[in-house]
Motif scaffolding. Sequence first.
Motif, PDB file in Angstrom:
ATOM      1  N   PHE A 171       0.824  -1.204   0.000  1.00 16.57           N
ATOM      2  CA  PHE A 171       0.000   0.000   0.000  1.00 16.57           C
ATOM      3  C   PHE A 171       0.864   1.263   0.000  1.00 16.57           C
ATOM      4  N   GLY A 172       0.752   2.042  -1.076  1.00 21.80           N
ATOM      5  CA  GLY A 172       1.466   3.311  -1.157  1.00 21.80           C
ATOM      6  C   GLY A 172       2.970   3.187  -1.262  1.00 21.80           C
ATOM      7  N   THR A 173       3.474   2.036  -1.741  1.00 29.05           N
ATOM      8  CA  THR A 173       4.917   1.822  -1.831  1.00 29.05           C
ATOM      9  C   THR A 173       5.299   1.402  -3.253  1.00 29.05           C
ATOM     10  N   THR A 174       6.590   1.231  -3.452  1.00 31.17           N
ATOM     11  CA  THR A 174       7.125   0.796  -4.750  1.00 31.17           C
ATOM     12  C   THR A 174       7.330  -0.713  -4.827  1.00 31.17           C
ATOM     13  N   LEU A 175       6.781  -1.468  -3.880  1.00 35.88           N
ATOM     14  CA  LEU A 175       7.092  -2.894  -3.824  1.00 35.88           C
ATOM     15  C   LEU A 175       6.673  -3.627  -5.094  1.00 35.88           C
ATOM     16  N   ALA A 176       5.436  -3.445  -5.549  1.00 31.30           N
ATOM     17  CA  ALA A 176       4.962  -4.198  -6.715  1.00 31.30           C
ATOM     18  C   ALA A 176       5.812  -3.934  -7.954  1.00 31.30           C
ATOM     19  N   PRO A 177       6.073  -2.665  -8.335  1.00 32.97           N
ATOM     20  CA  PRO A 177       6.918  -2.470  -9.514  1.00 32.97           C
ATOM     21  C   PRO A 177       8.345  -2.960  -9.325  1.00 32.97           C
ATOM     22  N   THR A 178       8.846  -2.913  -8.099  1.00 37.28           N
ATOM     23  CA  THR A 178      10.189  -3.449  -7.849  1.00 37.28           C
ATOM     24  C   THR A 178      10.219  -4.951  -8.096  1.00 37.28           C
ATOM     25  N   LEU A 179       9.216  -5.664  -7.593  1.00 38.33           N
ATOM     26  CA  LEU A 179       9.148  -7.112  -7.816  1.00 38.33           C
ATOM     27  C   LEU A 179       8.989  -7.439  -9.297  1.00 38.33           C
ATOM     28  N   LEU A 180       8.151  -6.682  -9.983  1.00 42.78           N
ATOM     29  CA  LEU A 180       7.968  -6.922 -11.413  1.00 42.78           C
ATOM     30  C   LEU A 180       9.268  -6.685 -12.172  1.00 42.78           C
ATOM     31  N   GLY A 181       9.991  -5.646 -11.788  1.00 39.51           N
ATOM     32  CA  GLY A 181      11.264  -5.361 -12.442  1.00 39.51           C
ATOM     33  C   GLY A 181      12.294  -6.451 -12.227  1.00 39.51           C
ATOM     34  N   LEU A 182      12.192  -7.135 -11.098  1.00 40.47           N
ATOM     35  CA  LEU A 182      13.104  -8.237 -10.795  1.00 40.47           C
ATOM     36  C   LEU A 182      12.626  -9.559 -11.390  1.00 40.47           C
ATOM     37  N   GLY A 183      11.451  -9.557 -11.987  1.00 39.76           N
ATOM     38  CA  GLY A 183      10.902 -10.789 -12.552  1.00 39.76           C
ATOM     39  C   GLY A 183      10.342 -11.746 -11.529  1.00 39.76           C
ATOM     40  N   VAL A 184      10.051 -11.281 -10.325  1.00 40.15           N
ATOM     41  CA  VAL A 184       9.595 -12.145  -9.238  1.00 40.15           C
ATOM     42  C   VAL A 184       8.136 -12.538  -9.457  1.00 40.15           C
ATOM     43  N   ASP A 185       7.825 -13.813  -9.211  1.00 38.55           N
ATOM     44  CA  ASP A 185       6.433 -14.258  -9.264  1.00 38.55           C
ATOM     45  C   ASP A 185       5.953 -14.894  -7.962  1.00 38.55           C
ATOM     46  N   THR A 186       6.870 -15.107  -7.013  1.00 35.83           N
ATOM     47  CA  THR A 186       6.542 -15.798  -5.763  1.00 35.83           C
ATOM     48  C   THR A 186       7.231 -15.090  -4.606  1.00 35.83           C
TER      49      THR A 186
END
Length: 209
Positions: A125-140
């Motif tokens: 919530f209100g952070t950069t976590l999701a785009p950071t994970l997507l940029g790293l290719g993380v799915d789990t």
Amino acid sequence: MTVPEPGPHGTAFSGRLGWGSRPAVLVIDLCRAYTEPGGPFALPDPGPAVEAAAALVAAARGHGHPVLWTAVRYTRGMADGGLFARKVPALAAFAEDAPGGWGELTLAPDPGEPVVVKQYASAFFGTTLAPTLLGLGVDTLAIAGVSTSGCVRATAMDALNSGFRPQVVRQACADRSPALHENNLADLDAKYADVVDLAGALDCLQRPA
């Protein structure tokens, strides 16, 4: 589309999400406020969860998987605390001018490991976590940290909502009481995440990236 295998409650609940091909470890709010005596959120027995979280981090680092951390921080005067800080006044311990250093992380991130700063329960919530994970290719996400009923639960739910596979590691999380811990793990496993044991999580993280 593959139909998930029935869980322990039949086909209504507890289907298995499983592990994808690119896991990361996320350590949530594991800081002195929870793990040291006298802390505003001190846990009755934090040692086992800290040790389990450290094992997950070591396995991820040793096999090329990302490690991410969260920390709670508020500005001087708590202007960004919102209604959450009104509901939980002890959050003032995480203000930048608060004494005690309670927000200092119990385990040390390595250089280059992202530390996501948040003001609310969910790390999304209100952070950069999701785009950071997507940029790293993380799915789990192998999730560790505190507390099971609070920030771990909220983050696991938002991980699912955001398209990541939350794997909540039972021994690597902790709460104010065993009952809170176990009841929330049971509900998470029924509806929002896979609750997994430490040994199984380590086995998955020991596969090379």
